[in-house]
Enzyme design. Structure first.
Site, PDB file in Angstrom:
ATOM      1  N   HIS A  22     -10.099  49.559  95.123  1.00  0.00           N
ATOM      2  CA  HIS A  22     -10.393  51.031  94.513  1.00  0.00           C
ATOM      3  C   HIS A  22     -11.028  50.785  93.005  1.00  0.00           C
ATOM      4  O   HIS A  22     -11.140  50.167  92.713  1.00  0.00           O
ATOM      5  CB  HIS A  22      -8.889  51.645  94.590  1.00  0.00           C
ATOM      6  CG  HIS A  22      -7.991  51.279  93.406  1.00  0.00           C
ATOM      7  ND1 HIS A  22      -6.994  52.192  92.842  1.00  0.00           N
ATOM      8  CD2 HIS A  22      -7.851  49.981  92.958  1.00  0.00           C
ATOM      9  CE1 HIS A  22      -6.256  51.284  92.169  1.00  0.00           C
ATOM     10  NE2 HIS A  22      -6.622  50.107  92.180  1.00  0.00           N
ATOM     11  N   HIS A  49      -6.541  45.130  95.351  1.00  0.00           N
ATOM     12  CA  HIS A  49      -5.064  44.507  95.406  1.00  0.00           C
ATOM     13  C   HIS A  49      -4.651  44.127  96.800  1.00  0.00           C
ATOM     14  O   HIS A  49      -5.131  44.583  97.735  1.00  0.00           O
ATOM     15  CB  HIS A  49      -4.287  45.762  94.787  1.00  0.00           C
ATOM     16  CG  HIS A  49      -4.550  46.143  93.663  1.00  0.00           C
ATOM     17  ND1 HIS A  49      -4.112  45.486  92.321  1.00  0.00           N
ATOM     18  CD2 HIS A  49      -5.093  47.186  93.056  1.00  0.00           C
ATOM     19  CE1 HIS A  49      -4.639  46.082  91.279  1.00  0.00           C
ATOM     20  NE2 HIS A  49      -5.046  47.334  91.814  1.00  0.00           N
ATOM     21  N   HIS A  88      -7.752  46.861 104.441  1.00  0.00           N
ATOM     22  CA  HIS A  88      -8.980  46.426 104.220  1.00  0.00           C
ATOM     23  C   HIS A  88      -9.950  47.775 103.984  1.00  0.00           C
ATOM     24  O   HIS A  88     -11.072  47.773 104.404  1.00  0.00           O
ATOM     25  CB  HIS A  88      -9.333  45.666 105.597  1.00  0.00           C
ATOM     26  CG  HIS A  88      -8.718  44.138 105.307  1.00  0.00           C
ATOM     27  ND1 HIS A  88      -7.450  43.936 105.505  1.00  0.00           N
ATOM     28  CD2 HIS A  88      -9.503  43.118 105.001  1.00  0.00           C
ATOM     29  CE1 HIS A  88      -7.453  42.532 105.221  1.00  0.00           C
ATOM     30  NE2 HIS A  88      -8.618  42.055 105.153  1.00  0.00           N
TER      31      HIS A  88
HETATM   32  N1  LIG Z   1       0.464  54.249  85.961  1.00  0.00           N
HETATM   33  C1  LIG Z   1      -0.487  53.446  86.328  1.00  0.00           C
HETATM   34  N2  LIG Z   1      -1.068  52.553  85.477  1.00  0.00           N
HETATM   35  C2  LIG Z   1      -2.212  51.772  86.089  1.00  0.00           C
HETATM   36  C3  LIG Z   1      -2.227  51.750  87.341  1.00  0.00           C
HETATM   37  C4  LIG Z   1      -1.688  52.609  88.119  1.00  0.00           C
HETATM   38  O1  LIG Z   1      -1.749  52.691  89.524  1.00  0.00           O
HETATM   39  N3  LIG Z   1      -0.727  53.588  87.687  1.00  0.00           N
HETATM   40  N4  LIG Z   1      -3.350  51.030  87.892  1.00  0.00           N
HETATM   41  C5  LIG Z   1      -3.857  50.157  87.376  1.00  0.00           C
HETATM   42  C6  LIG Z   1      -4.824  49.450  87.800  1.00  0.00           C
HETATM   43  O2  LIG Z   1      -5.210  49.467  89.145  1.00  0.00           O
HETATM   44  C7  LIG Z   1      -4.871  47.640  87.649  1.00  0.00           C
HETATM   45  O3  LIG Z   1      -5.357  47.080  88.612  1.00  0.00           O
HETATM   46  C8  LIG Z   1      -3.611  47.035  87.310  1.00  0.00           C
HETATM   47  O4  LIG Z   1      -4.268  46.223  86.146  1.00  0.00           O
HETATM   48  P1  LIG Z   1      -3.198  45.327  85.364  1.00  0.00           P
HETATM   49  O5  LIG Z   1      -2.421  46.043  84.614  1.00  0.00           O
HETATM   50  O6  LIG Z   1      -4.582  44.378  84.548  1.00  0.00           O
HETATM   51  O7  LIG Z   1      -2.736  44.338  86.571  1.00  0.00           O
HETATM   52  P2  LIG Z   1      -2.037  42.883  86.576  1.00  0.00           P
HETATM   53  O8  LIG Z   1      -0.447  43.180  86.693  1.00  0.00           O
HETATM   54  O9  LIG Z   1      -2.653  42.165  87.269  1.00  0.00           O
HETATM   55  O10 LIG Z   1      -2.071  42.646  84.847  1.00  0.00           O
HETATM   56  P3  LIG Z   1      -2.016  41.342  84.128  1.00  0.00           P
HETATM   57  O11 LIG Z   1      -0.989  41.619  83.172  1.00  0.00           O
HETATM   58  O12 LIG Z   1      -3.197  41.097  83.397  1.00  0.00           O
HETATM   59  O13 LIG Z   1      -1.641  40.192  84.973  1.00  0.00           O
HETATM   60  C9  LIG Z   1      -3.662  50.093  85.751  1.00  0.00           C
HETATM   61  N5  LIG Z   1      -2.724  50.920  85.313  1.00  0.00           N
HETATM   62 ZN   LIG Z   2      -6.036  48.758  90.628  1.00  0.00          ZN
END
Ligand SMILES: Nc1nc2c(c(=O)[nH]1)N=C([C@H](O)[C@H](O)COP(=O)(O)OP(=O)(O)OP(=O)(O)O)CN2
Ligand SMILES: [Zn+2]
Length: 143
Positions: A22, A49, A88
């Protein structure tokens, strides 16, 4: 306690994983605002994801069957509501609901809730919990 005439209430959960991609991008915001609000998640080519969804139902433990509901039936509901439309897929492009709704995990949990209540027996659905990543978890209870 065994043999008591009290009604018992139980919670049962089935977990399902699915993969999807997405982009966080709102049609109601300018490109600059999207970049400011969603940062790297506004990447035009998207990102993916491995979502993990926990579907919890709450209800009376039936005296005859010993079940709140048959988990095999819950599995079929999850197949119809989560796996067929979402696994997917590009959420924004393949799922019409997200053509003008940002595919945040909050909105994804609302989507799953709204569709799950249409296939489950009345008043059973208790909670949708989505692990977007190991660290990002969203809970929706239909409020
Ligand atoms: N309130 C929300 N905030 C965010 C969402 C959401 O759905 N609701 N989604 C995202 C993103 O989709 C993103 O993929 C998440 O990114 P990130 O926080 O970087 O993900 P990780 O847990 O993998 O982060 P690391 O700390 O780098 O491991 C963002 N915000
Ligand atoms: Zn995301």
């Amino acid at each position: 306690m065994s043999g008591s005439s009290e009604e018992r209430v139980g919670y049962i959960t089935r977990v399902q994983s699915f993969s999807a991609c997405h982009r966080l991008h709102s049609v109601h915001l300018s490109d600059e605002e999207n970049k400011r609000v969603y940062g790297k998640c506004d990447n035009p080519n998207g990102h993916g994801h491995n979502y993990k969804v926990e579907v919890t139902v709450r209800g009376k433990i039936d005296r005859l069957t010993g079940m709140v509901m048959n988990l095999t039936d819950l599995k079929r509901c999850i197949e119809d509501v989560i796996m067929t439309p979402l696994d997917h897929k590009n959420l924004d492009q393949d799922v019409p609901y997200f053509s003008n709704v940002v595919s945040t995990t909050e909105n994804l949990s609302v989507y799953i809730w709204d569709h799950m209540v249409t296939v489950l027996p009345p008043n059973l659905l208790h909670e949708i919990k989505i692990h977007e990543t190991d660290k990002n978890i969203v809970v929706y209870r239909g409020e």
